[in-house]
Design a protein around this motif. Structure first.
Motif, mmCIF file in Angstrom:
data_model
loop_
_atom_site.group_PDB
_atom_site.id
_atom_site.type_symbol
_atom_site.label_atom_id
_atom_site.label_comp_id
_atom_site.label_asym_id
_atom_site.label_seq_id
_atom_site.Cartn_x
_atom_site.Cartn_y
_atom_site.Cartn_z
ATOM 1 N N UNK A 1 -44.607 -14.413 -37.231
ATOM 2 C CA UNK A 1 -45.208 -14.303 -35.916
ATOM 3 C C UNK A 1 -46.144 -15.496 -35.673
ATOM 4 N N UNK A 2 -46.039 -16.049 -34.517
ATOM 5 C CA UNK A 2 -46.819 -17.233 -34.172
ATOM 6 C C UNK A 2 -48.318 -16.962 -34.216
ATOM 7 N N UNK A 3 -48.755 -15.815 -33.705
ATOM 8 C CA UNK A 3 -50.190 -15.500 -33.686
ATOM 9 C C UNK A 3 -50.751 -15.399 -35.092
ATOM 10 N N UNK A 4 -50.014 -14.782 -35.992
ATOM 11 C CA UNK A 4 -50.500 -14.645 -37.369
ATOM 12 C C UNK A 4 -50.454 -15.980 -38.104
ATOM 13 N N UNK A 5 -49.471 -16.816 -37.794
ATOM 14 C CA UNK A 5 -49.413 -18.151 -38.385
ATOM 15 C C UNK A 5 -50.602 -18.982 -37.915
ATOM 16 N N UNK A 6 -50.995 -18.814 -36.667
ATOM 17 C CA UNK A 6 -52.162 -19.535 -36.149
ATOM 18 C C UNK A 6 -53.426 -19.098 -36.874
ATOM 19 N N UNK A 7 -53.499 -17.834 -37.242
ATOM 20 C CA UNK A 7 -54.668 -17.341 -37.980
ATOM 21 C C UNK A 7 -54.800 -18.063 -39.312
ATOM 22 N N UNK A 8 -53.677 -18.385 -39.934
ATOM 23 C CA UNK A 8 -53.707 -19.114 -41.204
ATOM 24 C C UNK A 8 -54.244 -20.531 -41.025
ATOM 25 N N UNK A 9 -54.203 -21.037 -39.779
ATOM 26 C CA UNK A 9 -54.738 -22.377 -39.485
ATOM 27 C C UNK A 9 -56.155 -22.313 -38.925
ATOM 28 N N UNK A 10 -56.795 -21.151 -39.017
ATOM 29 C CA UNK A 10 -58.181 -21.030 -38.584
ATOM 30 C C UNK A 10 -58.376 -20.529 -37.167
ATOM 31 N N UNK A 11 -57.296 -20.208 -36.464
ATOM 32 C CA UNK A 11 -57.401 -19.668 -35.119
ATOM 33 C C UNK A 11 -57.647 -18.163 -35.220
ATOM 34 N N UNK A 12 -58.666 -17.676 -34.540
ATOM 35 C CA UNK A 12 -58.958 -16.231 -34.587
ATOM 36 C C UNK A 12 -57.989 -15.511 -33.658
ATOM 37 N N UNK A 13 -56.874 -15.112 -34.227
ATOM 38 C CA UNK A 13 -55.850 -14.424 -33.453
ATOM 39 C C UNK A 13 -55.495 -13.115 -34.150
ATOM 40 N N UNK A 71 -63.722 -7.649 -32.132
ATOM 41 C CA UNK A 71 -64.028 -7.331 -33.523
ATOM 42 C C UNK A 71 -62.974 -7.663 -34.562
ATOM 43 N N UNK A 72 -61.753 -7.927 -34.179
ATOM 44 C CA UNK A 72 -60.701 -8.089 -35.177
ATOM 45 C C UNK A 72 -60.785 -9.439 -35.869
ATOM 46 N N UNK A 73 -60.811 -9.432 -37.199
ATOM 47 C CA UNK A 73 -60.760 -10.705 -37.923
ATOM 48 C C UNK A 73 -59.416 -11.401 -37.695
ATOM 49 N N UNK A 74 -59.382 -12.703 -37.867
ATOM 50 C CA UNK A 74 -58.147 -13.470 -37.697
ATOM 51 C C UNK A 74 -57.044 -12.873 -38.565
ATOM 52 N N UNK A 75 -55.857 -12.774 -37.974
ATOM 53 C CA UNK A 75 -54.703 -12.285 -38.716
ATOM 54 C C UNK A 75 -54.551 -10.780 -38.762
ATOM 55 N N UNK A 76 -55.370 -10.056 -38.011
ATOM 56 C CA UNK A 76 -55.315 -8.595 -38.020
ATOM 57 C C UNK A 76 -54.147 -8.097 -37.169
ATOM 58 N N UNK A 77 -53.480 -7.072 -37.673
ATOM 59 C CA UNK A 77 -52.443 -6.382 -36.897
ATOM 60 C C UNK A 77 -52.975 -4.989 -36.589
ATOM 61 N N UNK A 78 -53.068 -4.656 -35.300
ATOM 62 C CA UNK A 78 -53.553 -3.348 -34.870
ATOM 63 C C UNK A 78 -52.392 -2.568 -34.264
ATOM 64 N N UNK A 79 -52.435 -1.261 -34.431
ATOM 65 C CA UNK A 79 -51.370 -0.405 -33.902
ATOM 66 C C UNK A 79 -51.949 0.515 -32.833
ATOM 67 N N UNK A 80 -51.443 0.395 -31.608
ATOM 68 C CA UNK A 80 -51.932 1.182 -30.472
ATOM 69 C C UNK A 80 -51.078 2.440 -30.317
ATOM 70 N N UNK A 81 -51.222 3.380 -31.234
ATOM 71 C CA UNK A 81 -50.422 4.603 -31.197
ATOM 72 C C UNK A 81 -51.341 5.796 -30.985
ATOM 73 N N UNK A 82 -51.086 6.541 -29.916
ATOM 74 C CA UNK A 82 -51.818 7.790 -29.672
ATOM 75 C C UNK A 82 -50.940 8.980 -30.050
ATOM 76 N N UNK A 83 -49.732 9.039 -29.478
ATOM 77 C CA UNK A 83 -48.738 10.057 -29.843
ATOM 78 C C UNK A 83 -47.849 9.436 -30.918
ATOM 79 N N UNK A 84 -47.869 10.000 -32.119
ATOM 80 C CA UNK A 84 -47.119 9.393 -33.220
ATOM 81 C C UNK A 84 -45.608 9.552 -33.086
ATOM 82 N N UNK A 85 -45.168 10.609 -32.431
ATOM 83 C CA UNK A 85 -43.731 10.786 -32.264
ATOM 84 C C UNK A 85 -43.427 11.935 -31.328
ATOM 85 N N UNK A 86 -43.103 11.623 -30.082
ATOM 86 C CA UNK A 86 -42.773 12.644 -29.085
ATOM 87 C C UNK A 86 -41.254 12.857 -29.136
#
Length: 162
Positions: A1-13, A71-86
């Motif tokens: 993923x481009x955003x996570x690769x950018x985090x490895x280069x110091x970009x807070x993504x 608040x998320x540190x660079x390279x963080x993956x967050x999951x926006x799940x409210x209903x886990x499985x309808x």
């Protein structure tokens, strides 16, 4: 993923992974399934109806995006799940009730024929969790779930051409 690769280069993504996002103004999968049910005169589910969709209300997802920015540190993956499985059967039942049409099962091998491009998604078990995201960032979804949201008129208004 481009955003996570950018985090490895110091970009807070960071990355916010979204399930089925619902709420007023939704133009994605659920309205597509409703349109298919309206056109075919049946609200279908795949197989025994046990395939599931993880979901989140658009306002809860927006809160998580804000938390990620703040608040998320660079390279963080967050999951926006409210209903886990309808379950697909429950989604089909709400649609059937609102459109006053019957529900029916569609075999997995005929899902694409019935649902078109949505067939793959409707036939897949798309569950998710946000346990770690909730623990790490204090995110707590507060909006209604997918089934309750489907009971609103805005999902069933027929858009008339202007």
């Amino acid at each position: 993923m481009t955003a996570l690769a950018a985090a490895a280069r110091g970009v807070r993504s960071s990355v916010v992974r979204l399930p089925q996002v619902h709420g007023e103004g939704d133009h994605a999968f659920v309205p597509g399934v409703i349109d298919i049910a309206r056109a075919k005169g049946v609200s279908a589910y795949v197989g025994d109806g046990s395939t599931r969709w993880a979901a989140v209300h658009r306002d809860d997802a927006a809160v998580l995006y804000r938390l990620a920015l703040e608040n998320a540190p660079a390279g963080t993956v967050l999951h926006a799940v409210a209903d886990e499985g309808v379950p697909g059967l429950e989604i089909a039942e709400v649609i059937a009730k609102r459109l006053d049409i019957p529900t029916t099962s569609v075999p997995v091998e005929k899902a694409e024929a019935h649902f078109g491009w949505l067939g793959h998604f409707v036939a897949s078990d798309l569950v998710g969790t946000s346990t770690l995201t909730r623990e790490r960032f204090g995110w707590t979804p507060t909006r209604i779930g997918l089934l309750a949201d489907l009971d609103h008129d805005y999902y069933f208004e027929v858009n008339q051409p202007s």
